[in-house]
Design an enzyme around this catalytic site. Structure first.
Site, PDB file in Angstrom:
ATOM      1  N   ASP A 166      -2.345   0.948   2.968  1.00  0.00           N
ATOM      2  CA  ASP A 166      -3.554   0.411   3.593  1.00  0.00           C
ATOM      3  C   ASP A 166      -3.560  -1.112   3.672  1.00  0.00           C
ATOM      4  OD1 ASP A 166      -5.974   0.117   4.804  1.00  0.00           O
ATOM      5  OD2 ASP A 166      -7.023   1.529   3.516  1.00  0.00           O
ATOM      6  N   GLU A 182      -4.686  -2.799   6.495  1.00  0.00           N
ATOM      7  CA  GLU A 182      -5.462  -3.201   7.663  1.00  0.00           C
ATOM      8  C   GLU A 182      -6.334  -4.430   7.402  1.00  0.00           C
ATOM      9  OE1 GLU A 182      -8.255  -0.342   9.156  1.00  0.00           O
ATOM     10  OE2 GLU A 182      -8.911   0.250   7.162  1.00  0.00           O
ATOM     11  N   ASN A 212      -5.552   2.579  -3.252  1.00  0.00           N
ATOM     12  CA  ASN A 212      -4.607   2.435  -2.156  1.00  0.00           C
ATOM     13  C   ASN A 212      -3.165   2.406  -2.657  1.00  0.00           C
ATOM     14  OD1 ASN A 212      -6.367   2.435   0.046  1.00  0.00           O
ATOM     15  ND2 ASN A 212      -6.832   0.265  -0.213  1.00  0.00           N
ATOM     16  N   ASP A 251      -7.122  -4.923   0.968  1.00  0.00           N
ATOM     17  CA  ASP A 251      -7.857  -3.861   0.269  1.00  0.00           C
ATOM     18  C   ASP A 251      -7.112  -3.555  -1.024  1.00  0.00           C
ATOM     19  OD1 ASP A 251      -9.677  -1.925  -0.337  1.00  0.00           O
ATOM     20  OD2 ASP A 251      -9.279  -0.662   1.406  1.00  0.00           O
TER      21      ASP A 251
END
Length: 369
Positions: free
Chosen positions: A254, A256, A239, A234
């Site tokens: 972030d 993930e 972020n 991302d």
């Protein structure tokens, strides 16, 4: 024209209750520790949940903390699975192998019992984050109000993060992120997105636009995919935490969506996610930030920093817009689940739920850039 819709609901959890349960769990790690200042970030994040808090204890490794909690299973999750150990491992490896400012990861709890889902705790960085709601391209936030030279400094620092991650991290250490299946890293990445799309529309109206985008990807498939590296996933300025009084990154957040894929997968995401906000802003009658994070500038600077000239970027920006479209469709279906929008009854209505359907359609047709 009216402003965009209010922020969609993302959870059924109450921060105060989470704080109480967190303190009970923390007592097993640091007996007598107190959790104070519990709050939820207001501007960013639609998937995993983040809780900010402080620890009061003489032996705490850090005082200011952030907790990443797997998404609330009762809140119609954005993704089918949330692998918190994977995120914890990625962040630990990035901290060990690069000079990126990744928050120090502390405790990992895989038992869903204490908070209702697995989570990990990390050190919290203080600073400013470009907002998603309302987007930083709109008037009225710190990044929009910055001077052109200040935004240029932030852009330079941000593309440097991506270049350094791709260059510094030993690629073979990221192979554990490969999805199951066969074929190249890029093929597996795309196949995983096909599976994700199938999960999103199972039992619901499909999106002909997203399906045409998948077909167009096959037509544009790179002749040479290039080497795979660790992808942030991302990769966007929303972020990143920047200095409270400056424009340098102090934390990269972030992970993930981290992946093992060609460099351009990350770069295409960076390019397109800014265009998503810019197009949205122009559509609502504002000029946005037309000279900021431009595709040509990012590609040129990335090449200068890494020696790798980005290639097949029409493919990769389309792929980013397609991936974002799947996420947007899932979020729209979550809004329908919570009664915030009407449930689409046909494919045309499903396409209309994708906020950037016009730009995605133009990319499919080859007329966007």
């Amino acid at each position: 024209m009216a402003a965009p819709a209010p922020r969609p609901r993302t959870s059924t959890r109450e921060p105060e209750e989470l704080g109480r349960r967190l303190e009970a769990w923390l007592d097993t790690q640091l007996p007598g520790a107190k959790v104070t200042g519990v709050r939820v970030p207001g501007a960013n994040g639609m998937s995993s949940e983040t809780l900010l808090f402080d620890i009061e204890h003489p032996d705490t490794p850090v005082r200011a903390c952030a907790l990443r909690l797997a998404a609330d299973p009762a809140a119609y999750t954005v993704f089918p699975t949330y692998d918190m150990p994977r995120q914890h491992r990625v962040m630990s490896l990035v901290a060990a192998h690069t000079d990126l400012p990744v928050p120090r990861v502390l405790w990992l709890e895989q038992d869903p019992g204490p908070l209702g889902a697995p989570f990990f705790v990390m050190a919290r960085a203080e600073g400013r984050v470009p907002p998603d709601v309302m987007p930083y391209t709109y008037e009225g936030n710190w990044l929009h109000a910055a001077s052109g030279s200040e935004r240029a400094a932030l852009q330079e620092a941000s593309i440097s993060l991506l270049a350094r991650l791709h260059d510094q991290f030993p690629a073979e250490r990221a192979e554990f992120l490969l999805p199951e299946g066969t074929g190249s890293p890029l093929r597996r990445h795309v196949d995983a997105q096909r599976a994700y799309y199938a999960w999103v529309v199972e039992g619901l109206a499909p999106s002909p636009l997203l399906e045409r985008a998948f077909d167009r990807l096959e037509e544009l498939w790179p002749a040479d995919e290039g080497p795979a590296v660790l992808n942030w996933g991302d990769a966007r300025i929303g972020n990143v935490v920047y200095q409270a009084d400056g424009f340098e990154p102090v934390a990269v957040l972030d992970w993930e969506m981290a992946a093992y894929a060609p460099r351009e997968v990350d770069l295409g995401w960076t390019v397109y996610l800014h265009r998503f906000f810019q197009d949205l802003t122009v559509g609502f009658g504002q000029s946005g930030l037309p000279d900021f994070l431009r595709r040509a500038d990012l590609e040129r600077r990335y090449a200068e920093l890494t020696g790798h000239t980005p290639r097949d970027m029409e493919f990769h920006t389309l792929y980013a817009a397609l991936r974002h479209g799947i996420v947007m469709l899932r979020i729209a279906y979550r809004q329908a689940y919570f009664g915030e929008v009407a449930v689409p009854v046909n494919a045309e209505e499903a396409d209309g739920l994708i906020l950037h359907h016009a730009s995605l359609r133009a990319m499919v047709q080859g007329t966007y850039w």
